[in-house]
Design a protein around this motif. Structure first.
Motif: not given
Ligand code: SF4
Ligand code: SF4
Ligand code: SF4
Ligand code: SF4
Lengths: 260, 375
Positions: A167, A182, A219, A222, A226, B260-268, B302, B321, B352-354
């Motif tokens: 990303s 954020v 994703n 998701a 947000q 995992a449905d919510r997670c962006l796997s963005c690594a933040n 991630f 992850r 976490c952005p979400v």
């Protein structure tokens, strides 16, 4: 010139595009001489009139396919290229001009042109890999010149290029930026977009526009959830995913999900 | 502990001056881009006087305070780790000269630094990273070089953030060890001072060089009362009882897929976490093959490449992850380093952005523990 070593022959091709990505190569300035030393620039109309006949070892292809003529031409390019690398959002995802894919092109033509009969265009703008096999796709609108040099170096050296597919957030955090999503509530495509730009926009307190296209395992659903919580409506969401990479599968699907 | 002393707000600059006189670059809190970040601080005027931070899952806002506290916030978007374990560093460069390779190590920016405003959770995180990077036979000498000269001025928390849970992790809010000086800020309508306690000889020596006086019992109590209040007002709670066995016994729990449905796997989360230590190395070559550079940069579990071996990524799914991250922090870290890998700073929740919340995810698994038999 009589260089003793056989340098790989490089060709640069243009399809429907703004030339910005080819210019990234010219923009290499300091490194340009090294590029010219490492490869023989055999076909690059933007830079030189000199033209060496194919076949070519490396072809860089900029632009998308938007006309029947280009759909034929890309096959010829493929045939005369050992390695074909697409550069930029147009070549890898159809570019901003792929917005037409969501609308009726006939309608546009009749509205815009005084003589629609002169226009010979396809209904869609499509990436090169929908027409011919592509060896490597370098993303970006425009591409990052360091990544371009990395890809050329890698192909010249016969190794894999280091072009991460994670990303933009990863680059954003490494750069020490404050997360705009954020901390400011600014919508940002960074979490679903591939790195490569160095998180340029967040560094200037703007949300990411997705110039480098979808990252690995994006994703988008998701993220949209947000963005909705941050106050984005359906129409805004549709536009948010429809930029330079609107036709890239994950972005296209996500925008269509909200375009009902 | 040394006898507590009082440093008046008006003398704060002399503390910074004394650090500089000893050759330290002072790094402390500053307002930048709508957040309180850690950066170079020259005078007390650079500090976030009168600012606080509002935290929630996926939410952070800088807010004005009603008083002029200098340390009236909790933790910011950047942890101290970037100064000791830089996001990017050159490990070595290689040049080909007359057919021979010449290697040259990267330059280590190890000038003396002082960290001002380190919280108790952050001190624990530093201790964890010290262990990761310096204990054992393969110490990271670049980390060591940077770490050795760091002077630490810790700050006791007198307010807790909404994503804080150091009490659960037994890492705060009171500063325990690892500091040179510890400050507790006391501010009210009449007075504004810092209770100062030395944690090392270096600290005592620095304190001696700045104007201060002995603390009265009342002043000590006022400071301690603030810290006790912070302990009472933790925004989050994590039940740690039996946590290693709980998590490792629930590796197939359906909740991982739900996250995992919510997670962006963005690594933040991993990048803001003050204990996460993963990096990867990359080689780049010049076009003529005459020069090469070996660089190291932060990486994260991630990212797909992180678990890439011949044939593909071991952790292809986001669920696997997320599970790696959470179980490493709270379970396998014990096997590896003999402690938890989480200090309860709440950064991963806030940034976490979400707004995925490590405490809530553990609670969800605990609530539907799938282990059979004895619990
Ligand atoms: S600003 Fe955007 S790119 Fe940067 S961390 Fe936040 S969401 Fe990711
Ligand atoms: S896991 Fe989260 S709460 Fe725990 S130390 Fe890391 S960032 Fe802080
Ligand atoms: S949680 Fe992930 S990134 Fe953090 S230390 Fe563990 S494996 Fe590394
Ligand atoms: S838990 Fe949050 S910060 Fe971490 S990878 Fe998932 S979405 Fe990103």
């Amino acid at each position: 010139m009589n260089t003793p070593v056989q340098r790989p022959k490089l060709a640069v091709w243009k399809f429907a595009s703004c030339d910005g990505c080819q210019l990234s190569l010219l923009d290499c300035e300091d490194e340009l001489l090294a590029v010219a030393d490492a490869v023989e620039i055999a076909y690059f109309p933007e830079a030189t009139r000199r033209e060496v006949a194919g076949p070519y070892d490396i072809s860089l292809v900029e632009g998308s396919v938007t006309t029947p003529r280009d759909a034929r031409r890309i096959r010829q390019v493929r045939q005369s290229s050992r390695t074909l690398i697409t550069i930029g959002a147009c070549a890898t995802a159809g570019g901003i001009q792929a917005l037409r894919n969501f609308r009726d092109v006939e309608g546009f033509i009749n509205t815009v042109y005084a003589h629609p009969e002169y226009i010979d265009t396809l209904a869609t703008s499509t990436p090169i890999d929908e027409h011919v096999p592509v060896d490597f796709e370098l993303r970006g609108c425009p591409i990052n010149k360091h990544q371009l040099l990395e890809v050329i170096s890698a192909y010249v050296a016969g190794r894999q290029p280091n072009v991460p597919t994670y990303s933009v957030c990863e680059e954003c955090k490494r750069g020490g930026n404050v997360c705009v999503m954020v901390a400011h509530g600014t919508p940002c495509l960074g979490p679903v977009t591939q790195a490569g730009c160095g998180a340029l926009c967040p560094a200037y307190n703007r949300g990411c526009y997705g110039c480098f296209g979808p990252k690995e395992t994006p994703n988008t659903a998701a993220l949209s959830g947000q963005l909705g919580a941050l106050g984005m409506g359906r129409e805004e969401l549709v536009r948010f995913y429809r930029n330079f990479n609107a036709h890239a599968e994950p972005f296209r699907q996500e925008s269509e999900r909200h375009d009902k | 502990m040394s006898t507590p002393a009082i440093l008046d707000r008006k003398d704060f600059d002399s503390l910074l001056g004394a650090l500089r006189d000893r050759g330290h670059e002072v790094i402390g809190p500053r307002v930048r881009d709508g957040a309180i970040v850690y950066d170079t601080v020259d005078t007390a005027a650079d500090l976030p006087e009168g600012w606080t931070d509002e935290h929630e899952g996926g939410h952070y806002r800088l807010k004005p305070r009603t008083d002029k506290a200098l340390f009236g916030y909790v933790v910011g978007p950047t942890s101290w780790k970037k100064f000791l374990f830089p996001p990017q560093q050159t490990v070595f460069r290689a040049t080909r000269v007359d057919g021979q390779l010449r290697f040259e190590p990267g330059v280590v920016d190890d000038h003396p630094r002082a960290f001002l405003g380190v919280r108790s959770c952050e001190l624990h995180a530093l201790a964890i990273q010290d262990k990761v990077f310096m204990a054992g036979p393969y110490a990271d000498t670049t980390y060591q070089q940077r770490r050795e000269s760091v002077f630490i001025i810790a700050v006791n928390c007198v307010e807790a953030g909404a994503t804080c849970f150091c009490v659960s992790m037994d890492t705060g809010p009171a500063v325990g060890a690892g500091h040179d000086l510890a400050l507790t800020e006391v501010i009210n309508a009449r007075e504004h001072y810092f209770l100062v306690e030395a944690g090392s000889n270096r600290g005592a020596e620095l304190l001696a060089a700045v104007p201060h006086r002995g603390a009265t019992e009342q002043e000590i109590n006022a400071a301690r009362g603030g810290v006790a209040q912070a302990a009472e007002s933790m925004g989050r709670k994590l039940e740690t009882e039996d946590i290693r066995a709980l998590l490792l016994g629930n590796l197939d729990h359906p909740h991982w897929d739900e996250v995992a449905d919510r997670c962006l796997s963005c690594a933040n989360c991993t990048l803001v976490c003050p204990t996460c230590f993963c990096s990867s190395v990359e080689d780049s070559t010049s076009l003529d093959g005459g020069e090469a550079e070996h660089t190291r940069h932060w990486d994260s579990c991630f990212n797909q490449d992180f678990s890439y071996i011949a044939g593909g990524s071991v952790r292809a799914s986001t669920a696997s992850r997320y599970r790696q991250w959470l179980t490493h922090k709270l379970a396998t870290w014990y096997d590896q380093f003999d402690s938890s890998g989480c200090v309860g700073c709440g950064s991963c929740i806030t940034w976490c952005p979400v707004g995925i919340d490590i405490t809530a995810e553990v609670a969800a698994i605990r609530a539907s523990d799938q282990r059979r038999g004895d619990r």
